[in-house]
Design an enzyme around this catalytic site. Structure first.
Site, PDB file in Angstrom:
ATOM      1  CB  CYS A   1      17.006  47.192  52.404  1.00  0.00           C
ATOM      2  SG  CYS A   1      17.182  45.589  53.242  1.00  0.00           S
TER       3      CYS A   1
ATOM      4  CB  CYS B   1      20.080  41.613  54.244  1.00  0.00           C
ATOM      5  SG  CYS B   1      18.893  42.930  54.553  1.00  0.00           S
TER       6      CYS B   1
ATOM      7  CE  LYS C   1      41.028  47.041  33.088  1.00  0.00           C
ATOM      8  NZ  LYS C   1      40.793  46.125  34.221  1.00  0.00           N
TER       9      LYS C   1
ATOM     10  NE  ARG D   1      40.662  38.706  34.923  1.00  0.00           N
ATOM     11  CZ  ARG D   1      41.853  39.277  34.870  1.00  0.00           C
ATOM     12  NH1 ARG D   1      42.767  38.840  34.011  1.00  0.00           N
ATOM     13  NH2 ARG D   1      42.158  40.295  35.653  1.00  0.00           N
TER      14      ARG D   1
ATOM     15  CB  CYS E   1      19.909  45.120  50.499  1.00  0.00           C
ATOM     16  SG  CYS E   1      20.553  45.513  52.150  1.00  0.00           S
TER      17      CYS E   1
ATOM     18  CG  ASP F   1      38.360  45.682  41.770  1.00  0.00           C
ATOM     19  OD1 ASP F   1      37.881  46.620  42.421  1.00  0.00           O
ATOM     20  OD2 ASP F   1      39.411  45.795  41.104  1.00  0.00           O
ATOM     21  CG  ASN F   2      36.105  48.394  45.607  1.00  0.00           C
ATOM     22  OD1 ASN F   2      35.437  49.087  46.369  1.00  0.00           O
ATOM     23  ND2 ASN F   2      36.267  48.713  44.327  1.00  0.00           N
ATOM     24  CG  PHE F   3      32.563  43.751  49.641  1.00  0.00           C
ATOM     25  CD1 PHE F   3      31.245  43.585  50.010  1.00  0.00           C
ATOM     26  CD2 PHE F   3      33.194  42.725  48.978  1.00  0.00           C
ATOM     27  CE1 PHE F   3      30.566  42.418  49.737  1.00  0.00           C
ATOM     28  CE2 PHE F   3      32.537  41.547  48.702  1.00  0.00           C
ATOM     29  CZ  PHE F   3      31.215  41.385  49.084  1.00  0.00           C
TER      30      PHE F   3
ATOM     31  CB  CYS G   1      41.005  41.020  46.872  1.00  0.00           C
ATOM     32  SG  CYS G   1      42.646  41.553  46.392  1.00  0.00           S
TER      33      CYS G   1
END
Length: 339
Positions: free
Chosen positions: A243, A169, A81, A66, A166, A125-127, A181
């Site tokens: 914000c 929010c 990468k 992908r 944002c 891929d992560n918060f 994940c």
């Protein structure tokens, strides 16, 4: 090179003026995986002026299904990468100024990279990283485009500081964490759909057609033939620390960061050293080889094996411990190998 972009210029939403604006803008791409490689290729083919792309990982065989910029040769060479993306993107359009960074998009790095940036695209891929992007966006008033996909499902939202809610929010009303994940896999069409939403919004921002920007949160499931578009104006929260009326940008605070991270969908833990500094890979390879480790490498990283354990070490001292999600065990492997 007008002929190169002629079909894009014919589109009324862009035209000659819009093309000139695209060619003068700088986009920061956070991540060079599925979303990052796809968005980067579209922007480079469209004639973006500058593209900075940062990623901490290297190309593996499972990416090829992908992640459209990479090849089997990149896998065999274990190319980072960002480096592989830069090579491919320069071959696509040599007129674009491309800067590739092999490293972690931590808050200090993001704040530095934000200087002179017109748009940030989320392809991570992560918060933890996303929340830092969100705070940097708000602090420096830079638009950014959130995107995520897993399985056959994807989502996107465009965040304009001072106008839209944002990400902080949105977390009060939408359960986004469960989609970051997953071990259930992913299909390429979901990736392409998410990329299409992000890149279309990117063009609108780059040509400064602010009225055309989508004001809704888009969510879709291609397998179940579902598509949802939700108005989010009421999600804007006056007390938001990112914000709101008195922002403190909490996700740029050192106390809210981790030194270890489990990589999304993989039995891999990333460890960042507490003291930053460049590692001499050649010297380290010699030391580890003398200790009986199996060491392979390239100018960007070392792959170290001893029995069933494998660790990849980058120039900036970061390490990926493969084969575990146990943070304690990963730290012990790191300390044993790095000393």
């Amino acid at each position: 090179m007008a002929e190169r972009y002629s079909r894009q210029i014919l589109f009324p939403g862009i035209g000659k003026e819009g093309q000139a604006k695209i060619g003068s803008k700088h986009v920061l791409m956070i991540g060079a995986g599925a979303l990052g490689s796809g968005n980067a290729e579209i922007l480079v083919r469209a004639g973006i002026g500058r593209l900075t792309i940062i990623d901490r990982d290297y190309v593996e065989a499972s990416n090829l299904q992908r992640q459209q910029l990479y090849t089997e040769e990149d896998v065999s060479e274990k190319l980072p990468k960002a480096a592989a993306a830069e090579k491919r993107l320069k071959a696509i359009n040599s007129d674009v100024e491309i800067r590739a960074i092999i490293g972690d998009a931590n808050p200090e790095v993001l704040e530095e990279l934000a200087k002179g940036t017109d748009l940030i695209i989320d392809a991570t891929d992560n918060f933890e990283t996303r929340m830092a992007i969100n705070d940097v966006s708000q602090k420096y008033r830079i638009p950014w485009i959130y995107g995520a996909c897993v399985g056959s499902h994807g989502m996107s939202f465009t965040i304009i500081p001072g106008v839209t809610p944002c990400l902080n929010c949105l977390l009060r009303t939408i359960p986004l964490q469960g989609l970051t994940c997953d071990t259930g896999g992913i299909i390429a069409p979901a990736v392409q759909m998410a990329i299409s939403h992000q890149s279309a919004e990117a063009f609108k921002i780059l040509v400064e057609d602010w009225d055309a920007i989508r004001a809704t949160f888009v969510s879709f499931d291609l397998w179940r033939n579902e598509y949802t578009s939700m108005k989010m104006s009421k999600a804007k929260f006056a007390g938001c620390l990112s914000c709101g009326e008195e922002p403190t940008y909490p996700y740029l605070d050192k106390e809210n960061r981790t030194k270890t991270t489990i990589l999304c969908g993989r039995d891999t833990v990333q460890i960042r050293p507490s003291v930053q500094g460049e590692v001499s890979l050649e010297q380290l390879a010699g030391q580890l080889d003398s200790l009986g480790y199996s060491v392979k490498g390239n100018p960007y990283l070392l792959s170290v094996e001893l029995g069933v354990e494998r660790m990849v070490i980058f120039k900036d001292g970061r390490a990926l411990i493969h084969g575990t999600k146990d943070l304690t065990h990963a730290k012990s492997v790191y300390q044993r190998i790095m000393g």
